[in-house]
Design a protein around this motif. Structure first.
Motif: not given
Length: 138
Positions: A54-79
């Motif tokens: 289970x990986x998490x992050x802030x949604x917005x950091x210093x004006x950048x939108x962080x995507x779910x793909x960043x958390x998964x390093x582009x890989x597949x996810x279950x949720x």
């Protein structure tokens, strides 16, 4: 067995990872001291569940939108989605949880996977705070 969702925008991954690196964002494992710090800030966050992680992050950091793909390093996810957590002493409560992820567009069953992942890690999930995003609604 939970369904796996693929990244629907892989062409953006290199740019998204670069932006996350520039602002110092890395996926945070739950539970961890880094997660405790994020939770204490009380901001809306994003999450992904991939296997036993289970990986998490802030949604917005210093004006950048962080995507779910960043958390998964582009890989597949279950949720994948967004959540908010509140601390009551030693107890962390997920007060809001959804499946809002444009990169993965997970279905309703992914919310069950997410709730289980949070609860297995000692967080309580308020059932009234779980909201399904319907990707088929225009």
């Amino acid at each position: 067995m939970a369904r796996w969702y693929r990244n629907l925008d892989p062409s953006a991954l290199a740019q998204e990872l670069d932006a996350a690196r520039r602002v110092g964002v890395a996926a945070v494992e739950v539970p961890s001291a880094a997660f405790d710090w994020l939770a204490a800030e009380g901001e809306r966050m994003i999450y992904v569940v991939a296997g036993d992680r289970l990986l998490v992050s802030k949604r917005h950091v210093m004006g950048e939108d962080i995507s779910h793909a960043v958390l998964a390093d582009g890989g597949h996810v279950q949720a994948a989605g967004e959540f908010e957590v509140v601390e009551f002493g030693d107890v962390k409560v997920v007060t809001s949880l959804n499946n809002m992820s444009g990169h993965y567009r997970p279905g309703r069953e992914s919310l069950d996977v997410a709730m289980e992942a949070f609860e297995e890690r000692g967080l309580r999930v308020l059932a009234g705070g779980v909201e399904q995003y319907d990707w088929h609604t225009p």
